[in-house]
Write an enzyme that holds these catalytic residues in place. Structure first.
Site, PDB file in Angstrom:
ATOM      1  N   GLY A 296      -4.741  -4.209  -3.625  1.00 49.90           N
ATOM      2  CA  GLY A 296      -5.527  -3.223  -3.928  1.00 49.90           C
ATOM      3  C   GLY A 296      -4.937  -1.891  -4.257  1.00 49.90           C
ATOM      4  O   GLY A 296      -3.944  -1.288  -3.515  1.00 49.90           O
ATOM      5  N   HIS A 297      -4.721  -1.519  -5.652  1.00 44.31           N
ATOM      6  CA  HIS A 297      -4.008  -0.527  -6.256  1.00 44.31           C
ATOM      7  C   HIS A 297      -5.090   0.654  -6.636  1.00 44.31           C
ATOM      8  O   HIS A 297      -5.839   0.613  -7.578  1.00 44.31           O
ATOM      9  CB  HIS A 297      -2.952  -1.000  -7.279  1.00 44.31           C
ATOM     10  CG  HIS A 297      -2.140  -1.875  -6.882  1.00 44.31           C
ATOM     11  ND1 HIS A 297      -1.216  -2.500  -8.008  1.00 44.31           N
ATOM     12  CD2 HIS A 297      -1.878  -2.523  -5.882  1.00 44.31           C
ATOM     13  CE1 HIS A 297      -0.468  -3.105  -7.104  1.00 44.31           C
ATOM     14  NE2 HIS A 297      -0.858  -3.239  -5.827  1.00 44.31           N
TER      15      HIS A 297
ATOM     16  N   LYS B 227       1.837   2.101  -5.188  1.00 40.63           N
ATOM     17  CA  LYS B 227       2.552   1.500  -6.328  1.00 40.63           C
ATOM     18  C   LYS B 227       1.417   1.908  -7.540  1.00 40.63           C
ATOM     19  O   LYS B 227       1.810   1.997  -8.864  1.00 40.63           O
ATOM     20  CB  LYS B 227       2.755   0.085  -6.149  1.00 40.63           C
ATOM     21  CG  LYS B 227       3.439  -0.578  -5.281  1.00 40.63           C
ATOM     22  CD  LYS B 227       3.535  -1.816  -5.041  1.00 40.63           C
ATOM     23  CE  LYS B 227       2.288  -2.239  -4.283  1.00 40.63           C
ATOM     24  NZ  LYS B 227       2.040  -1.958  -3.023  1.00 40.63           N
TER      25      LYS B 227
ATOM     26  N   ASP C 135       0.697  -1.306  -0.048  1.00 40.44           N
ATOM     27  CA  ASP C 135      -0.087  -0.018  -0.073  1.00 40.44           C
ATOM     28  C   ASP C 135       1.047   1.204  -0.091  1.00 40.44           C
ATOM     29  O   ASP C 135       0.392   2.293   0.604  1.00 40.44           O
ATOM     30  CB  ASP C 135      -1.081   0.060   1.177  1.00 40.44           C
ATOM     31  CG  ASP C 135      -1.813  -1.118   1.275  1.00 40.44           C
ATOM     32  OD1 ASP C 135      -2.107  -1.603   0.192  1.00 40.44           O
ATOM     33  OD2 ASP C 135      -2.279  -1.696   2.235  1.00 40.44           O
TER      34      ASP C 135
ATOM     35  N   GLN D 261       2.064  -5.960  -3.209  1.00 42.08           N
ATOM     36  CA  GLN D 261       2.572  -6.063  -1.737  1.00 42.08           C
ATOM     37  C   GLN D 261       3.830  -5.164  -1.701  1.00 42.08           C
ATOM     38  O   GLN D 261       3.908  -4.400  -2.498  1.00 42.08           O
ATOM     39  CB  GLN D 261       2.611  -7.552  -1.538  1.00 42.08           C
ATOM     40  CG  GLN D 261       1.396  -8.187  -1.459  1.00 42.08           C
ATOM     41  CD  GLN D 261       0.749  -8.792  -2.552  1.00 42.08           C
ATOM     42  OE1 GLN D 261       1.540  -9.605  -3.497  1.00 42.08           O
ATOM     43  NE2 GLN D 261      -0.605  -8.551  -2.880  1.00 42.08           N
TER      44      GLN D 261
HETATM   45  P1  GDP Z   1      -0.785   0.526  -3.742  1.00 41.75           P
HETATM   46  O1  GDP Z   1      -1.367  -0.726  -3.071  1.00 41.75           O
HETATM   47  O2  GDP Z   1       0.937   0.426  -3.414  1.00 41.75           O
HETATM   48  O3  GDP Z   1      -1.186   0.762  -4.976  1.00 41.75           O
HETATM   49  O4  GDP Z   1      -1.348   1.633  -2.699  1.00 41.75           O
HETATM   50  P2  GDP Z   1      -2.984   1.779  -2.141  1.00 41.75           P
HETATM   51  O5  GDP Z   1      -3.771   2.241  -3.260  1.00 41.75           O
HETATM   52  O6  GDP Z   1      -3.474   0.626  -1.640  1.00 41.75           O
HETATM   53  O7  GDP Z   1      -2.757   2.891  -1.081  1.00 41.75           O
HETATM   54  C1  GDP Z   1      -2.226   4.163  -1.146  1.00 41.75           C
HETATM   55  C2  GDP Z   1      -3.200   5.130  -1.018  1.00 41.75           C
HETATM   56  O8  GDP Z   1      -2.518   6.210  -0.714  1.00 41.75           O
HETATM   57  C3  GDP Z   1      -4.178   5.400  -1.942  1.00 41.75           C
HETATM   58  O9  GDP Z   1      -5.550   5.659  -1.550  1.00 41.75           O
HETATM   59  C4  GDP Z   1      -3.840   6.207  -2.784  1.00 41.75           C
HETATM   60  O10 GDP Z   1      -4.863   6.996  -3.568  1.00 41.75           O
HETATM   61  C5  GDP Z   1      -3.152   7.257  -1.699  1.00 41.75           C
HETATM   62  N1  GDP Z   1      -1.899   8.194  -2.233  1.00 41.75           N
HETATM   63  C6  GDP Z   1      -1.020   7.696  -3.115  1.00 41.75           C
HETATM   64  N2  GDP Z   1       0.041   8.668  -2.937  1.00 41.75           N
HETATM   65  C7  GDP Z   1      -0.591   9.604  -2.287  1.00 41.75           C
HETATM   66  C8  GDP Z   1       0.101  11.064  -1.811  1.00 41.75           C
HETATM   67  O11 GDP Z   1       1.157  11.122  -2.181  1.00 41.75           O
HETATM   68  N3  GDP Z   1      -0.572  11.476  -0.762  1.00 41.75           N
HETATM   69  C9  GDP Z   1      -1.718  11.289  -0.591  1.00 41.75           C
HETATM   70  N4  GDP Z   1      -2.244  11.942   0.446  1.00 41.75           N
HETATM   71  N5  GDP Z   1      -2.377  10.013  -0.723  1.00 41.75           N
HETATM   72  C10 GDP Z   1      -1.727   9.062  -1.745  1.00 41.75           C
HETATM   73  P1  IMO Z   2      -0.822  -4.186  -2.311  1.00 42.10           P
HETATM   74  O1  IMO Z   2      -0.476  -4.688  -3.512  1.00 42.10           O
HETATM   75  C1  IMO Z   2      -0.777  -4.594   1.987  1.00 42.10           C
HETATM   76  C2  IMO Z   2      -0.834  -8.493   3.683  1.00 42.10           C
HETATM   77  C3  IMO Z   2      -2.327  -9.092   4.323  1.00 42.10           C
HETATM   78  C4  IMO Z   2      -1.553 -10.117   5.488  1.00 42.10           C
HETATM   79  C5  IMO Z   2      -0.420 -10.718   4.442  1.00 42.10           C
HETATM   80  C6  IMO Z   2      -0.657 -12.037   4.006  1.00 42.10           C
HETATM   81  O2  IMO Z   2      -2.145  -3.369  -2.327  1.00 42.10           O
HETATM   82  O3  IMO Z   2       0.217  -3.260  -1.573  1.00 42.10           O
HETATM   83  P2  IMO Z   2      -2.350 -12.842   1.788  1.00 42.10           P
HETATM   84  O4  IMO Z   2      -3.995 -12.385   1.670  1.00 42.10           O
HETATM   85  O5  IMO Z   2      -1.786 -12.234   0.894  1.00 42.10           O
HETATM   86  O6  IMO Z   2      -1.823 -14.045   2.276  1.00 42.10           O
HETATM   87  O7  IMO Z   2      -2.202 -11.947   3.355  1.00 42.10           O
HETATM   88  O8  IMO Z   2      -0.021  -9.804   3.389  1.00 42.10           O
HETATM   89  N1  IMO Z   2      -1.224  -8.156   2.160  1.00 42.10           N
HETATM   90  C7  IMO Z   2      -0.939  -6.707   1.955  1.00 42.10           C
HETATM   91  N2  IMO Z   2      -0.999  -5.652   2.514  1.00 42.10           N
HETATM   92  N3  IMO Z   2      -1.027  -4.388   0.690  1.00 42.10           N
HETATM   93  C8  IMO Z   2      -1.123  -5.561  -0.142  1.00 42.10           C
HETATM   94  O9  IMO Z   2      -1.140  -5.398  -1.402  1.00 42.10           O
HETATM   95  C9  IMO Z   2      -1.270  -6.660   0.522  1.00 42.10           C
HETATM   96  N4  IMO Z   2      -1.378  -7.914   0.130  1.00 42.10           N
HETATM   97  C10 IMO Z   2      -1.538  -8.962   1.170  1.00 42.10           C
HETATM   98  O10 IMO Z   2      -2.847  -7.980   5.092  1.00 42.10           O
HETATM   99  O11 IMO Z   2      -0.866  -9.250   6.374  1.00 42.10           O
HETATM  100 MG    MG Z   3      -3.047  -1.655  -1.902  1.00 44.54          MG
END
Ligand code: GDP
Ligand code: IMO
Ligand code: MG
Length: 436
Positions: A40-41, A16, A13, A223
């Protein structure tokens, strides 16, 4: 021609999705390398937020082909839901391809994920319950079904005939759960296969051709490196390789084609699920980070655990993955902070460590050694160039660059597409491992 890996540097998270989207604007091909619907991206566009789980973020760009690589585990039901959702929002899917080598997340995998988690009691991992661990287990034990099987009815029937009795024995004999009916399972999977067939094929030649033709290829990882099956905080990890090396493997991109490894790191730390997070804050500061960063899981909605930036873990990740440059996201979260702490070492029973201990019990016991920096207490969300950032924010970036041994080339100052600041390289550009 050169490929870029976009990988998570922490516990997932990191942003990416946003970075892949930013680079995809200029790219020809985005290949997702690992994981499944546990990811979840989020990409925040003029059309609102897109939350992508299996489909590469390149799908949002008309110029880009999007490939789900062989290293991904595909839940066909979730894949179709995601495709339908995108189609409803007017996103064309004709540039989407799925590797026929990718393994299938089958209906018993999420069931087993839940049963295994429940059986672990207090030691549960806090998985996303998407069946990821069981799907990769079947793959590695050479009992999995691949997309090539899913889309070919006779192969699907044959493979289910071979494997289902064993899966049912595990469900019923080990866990006392209901077993699956072969015909019903076949019908369900065959209908998914039918719909997905036009998208499934040998994607590796597409990637190789793109590289041969000098096209820009982005490898999108899921991840983060600290959740890697080999190098993360085992057993509190996911079941795939989340590293740069894993990205090559999962995407079918040769290591010699990689020009850039972009490590995405937040300005602080978060983690969802169980396992050590050395800098975790259980106080109002942790809550403030969570609220300002909107730190709630994209896939499960769970509140994310929050803490200060961990430069020990980050440096370990930079060196292990040859991170060539860093995108530091969510810097804006600190805009109201008077001071900011950065973990520069761990104290393990009086011993000062500057690398990540192997055993999670040690990591969980280690107390962070912090250095305190002044906050900038200025809004950064409108910054678009390095000069727009307050000097103390630049000091924070400099401090982290020094500690982790990699240059910060991009900074996120908000969730929107345009909220990215490019930091020009200076003559003192850091190289990976420079502090080694
Ligand atoms: P990912 O799994 O690595 O793609 O990240 P996620 O989407 O799960 O979580 C990142 C969260 O931070 C999302 O809600 C993005 O919209 C938000 N986000 C990304 N970059 C920034 C930033 O520079 N500032 C803020 N405030 N939010 C950001
Ligand atoms: P993105 O791509 C954050 C975590 C789960 C748990 C562990 C194992 O959005 O960054 P799993 O379901 O993979 O067997 O769970 O890994 N986990 C993540 N945490 N971002 C993710 O994906 C994750 N995918 C798995 O919360 O701790
Ligand atoms: Mg994510």
């Amino acid at each position: 021609m050169p490929a870029t890996i976009v990988m998570g540097g922490q516990w997932g998270d990191e942003g990416k999705g946003k970075l892949t989207d930013a680079l995809a604007a200029e790219a020809d091909l985005v290949v997702r390398a690992n994981g499944g619907a546990n990811a979840g991206h989020t990409v925040q566009t003029e059309q609102g937020a897109f939350k992508l789980h299996l489909i590469p973020c390149g799908i949002l760009h008309a110029n880009c082909e999007s490939i789900v690589g062989a290293g991904v585990v595909v839940d066909p039901r979730r894949m179709l839901e995601e495709m339908d959702h995108l189609a409803e929002r007017g996103i064309p899917l004709d540039r989407l391809r799925v590797s026929e080598r990718a393994h299938v997340v089958l209906p018993h995998h999420p069931i087993l994920d839940g049963l295994e988690e429940a059986a672990r009691l207090e030691a549960s991992i806090g998985t996303t319950l998407r069946g990821i661990g069981p799907a990769y287990s079947d793959k590695v034990s050479r009992r999995g079904l691949r997309m090539a099987d899913l889309v070919a009815p006779s192969a699907l029937r044959a493979r289910l005939g071979e494997e289902l009795p064993r899966w049912n024995r595990i469900l019923s004999d080990v866990y006392g759960a209901e077993s699956l009916d072969r015909d019903r399972l076949y019908d369900e999977l065959a209908s998914y296969g039918e719909r997905l067939r036009p998208y499934v094929g040998p994607t590796e030649p597409i990637v190789a051709d793109a590289l041969d033709q000098g096209q820009q290829v982005i490898v999108e990882c899921a991840q983060g490196a600290m959740l890697d099956i080999d190098y993360g905080t085992y057993p509190y990890v996911t079941s795939s390789s989340t590293t740069a090396a894993g990205a090559c493997q999962g995407a079918g991109v040769p290591p010699t084609s990689i020009e850039r490894v972009l490590g995405v790191f937040k300005a602080y730390s978060t983690r969802v699920g169980a396992g050590p997070l050395p800098t975790e804050l259980h106080d109002a500061t942790g809550d403030l980070i969570r609220e300002r960063g909107r730190e709630y899981g994209t896939t499960t909605g769970r509140p994310r655990r929050t803490g200060w930036f961990d430069a020990v873990a980050a440096r370990y990740v930079v060196r292990l993955n040859g991170v060539s440059d860093v995108a530091m996201t969510l810097l804006d979260v600190f805009d109201v902070f008077e001071t900011i702490d950065v973990c520069v070492a761990y104290d393990l029973d009086g011993e000062i460590l500057t690398t990540v201990p192997t055993r999670v019990e040690d990591l969980a016991r280690a107390t962070p050694v912090y250095e305190r920096l002044d906050g900038w207490q200025t809004e950064t969300s409108a910054a678009r160039r390095a000069n727009d950032l307050p000097p103390r924010a630049l000091d924070y970036l400099d401090f982290i660059e020094d500690r982790i041994g990699a240059r910060i080339s991009l900074v996120g100052v908000g969730p929107d597409r345009e909220q990215i600041v490019e930091i020009p390289a200076t003559s003192q550009t850091m190289v990976p491992g420079a502090l080694a």
